[in-house]
Scaffold this motif. Structure first.
Motif: not given
Length: 441
Positions: A65-67, A118-119, A122-123
């Motif tokens: 996850d980018r977060r 979804e993860c 985002r990447n």
């Protein structure tokens, strides 16, 4: 290798400590930028540590996850493209075989799989495809795996496998083509700030080497080597006593996070034909890691693993680790594998090998991947409670640490910690990033 009287001093522009796939990639990138590079390896061969004990998978960039793991997510996606291009250009054996991530029940299918997609999106990974159990059983489907039992899955066409030994050998050759020098059996026995020429002095085999730049990417021993310059931070609630790192934190001085060791065991398939056309992964293991998955190699063999076996928190040296595979762990492997391959026969899993990964958390802390499978907020809960003043101050627990002067204050020093999976996939991207840090100092 240096065989000189004690206290004789040499000078080199840039020393890279550790000749695993990360150190080799950093040495290659630095040499290509014109640095005089000395590559120091304590063992008698390159790539003989963490780099020699992994699944040899080229990861797509799905899980990070980018977060909560910005460096892993960035370098995995960038590194995947660099690695495929490198293997093609330098004839390194590899195959873009694809991967099927399977849900074994309706909850995993309806919650876990969509979160992974979804993860990945985002990447920047946009080639995933959700497939049904009917797709997996359909011989006309590109997700066809007739022996896999699942409630649904996600197909990752850009996942692959690589001959890691050939890759390591090629990266070393390219680094040497650009002038890098390799010194085997050259353990770093001390490190200090320079009082004269250079920024940092290394004690190597009785010789002092003054360096303008030092890159510490020594895998399981990176924190121990760096702690001669920067205290190692450990948590009082774990050790029961105040550490040098905690005192440094209270005094406003930087310290480095301690690495913890997680062993991953592998079993190979024997006396039963492997039915898989691609890699088969379950959803991530809530204890850490990606679960006991099926990996095919370029020779056609199949292995399963890794599991997660936490080593003692008191372990200091990787030399103290038992790398043998306990045959009794096979029982848990049979149970895990049969969730997606129920036709696995008794007696067909044989202990193969194990690898140890440097982790930045200890048993009981919540893995980042947990939040991909639940509704919890990943941002607020993934920071070390005692991280203030450390190199990973406010950094997520599951991410890589790559720290230059701006993080620790030591001129010419770059420290890499917690470089575990997807380190192989990320290696060329990490090497380029390290070269940029050194070039900017």
């Amino acid at each position: 290798m240096f065989r000189t009287p004690p206290c004789r001093q040499f000078h080199v522009q840039t020393a890279v400590v550790g000749a695993g796939v990360i150190g080799l990639s950093a040495a290659r990138a630095l040499a290509k930028k014109g640095h005089e590079v000395l590559l120091l390896e304590r063992s008698g061969a390159v790539g003989s540590g963490i780099s020699s004990r992994n699944s040899e998978v080229i990861h797509a960039g799905i899980y990070y996850d980018r977060r909560t793991a910005p460096l892993k997510s960035k370098f995995c996606v960038e590194g995947k493209k660099l690695l495929y291009d490198y293997c093609r250009d330098r004839d390194v054996p590899h195959r873009r075989c694809g991967k099927l991530i399977v849900a074994t029940d309706a909850e995993q299918r309806d919650v876990g799989l969509p979160r992974l997609v979804e993860c990945a999106a985002r990447n920047g990974v946009d080639d995933l495809r959700v497939v049904s159990k009917e797709d997996v059983a359909d011989p006309h489907s590109d997700a066809y795996e007739p022996s896999v039992r699942c409630a649904g899955g996600v197909l990752s066409p850009s996942t692959g496998i690589v001959d890691s030994h050939a890759f390591v050998t090629s990266v070393l050759a390219e680094a040497e083509e650009h002038g890098a020098t390799l010194a085997l059996r050259s353990p770093v026995e001390g490190i200090s700030k320079s009082r004269g020429r250079g920024s940092v002095v290394l004690d190597v085999d009785g010789s002092e080497i003054a360096c303008d730049n030092v890159v510490i990417c020594a895998g399981l021993t990176s924190d121990r080597i760096a702690s001669a310059l920067l205290p190692c931070a450990t948590s009082q609630h774990i050790t029961g006593s105040s550490s040098d790192g905690e005192r440094a934190s209270r005094e406003g001085r930087p310290s480095i996070p301690k690495q913890y060791f997680a062993k991953g065991n592998y079993f190979k398939l024997e006396n039963q034909r492997s039915p898989f056309q691609r890699l088969i992964y379950p959803l991530p293991d809530p204890r850490g890691g990606l679960g006991v998955h099926a990996t095919i190699d370029l020779a056609g063999s199949t292995k399963f693993g890794p599991d997660v076996e936490w080593m003692s928190e008191d372990t200091v040296s990787p030399d103290d680790l038992d790398m043998s595979v306990d045959p009794s762990r096979a029982e848990a492997f049979y149970e895990a594998v049969r969730k997606y391959w129920p036709e696995l026969e008794d007696g067909c899993l044989v202990p193969d090998y194990s690898g140890v990964r440097p982790k930045r958390r200890v048993t009981g802390e919540t893995p980042a991947l947990y939040f991909l499978l639940t509704s919890h907020d990943p941002v607020e809960q993934l920071f070390h409670p005692d991280a203030h003043g450390t190199l990973d101050d406010h950094a997520p627990l599951k991410d890589f640490v790559i720290a230059g002067k701006e993080r620790h204050g030591v001129e010419g020093l770059v420290v890499l910690l917690g470089i575990e999976s997807p380190g192989l996939t990320s290696s060329l991207a990490i090497g380029n990033y390290v070269a940029d840090i050194v070039g900017a100092d």
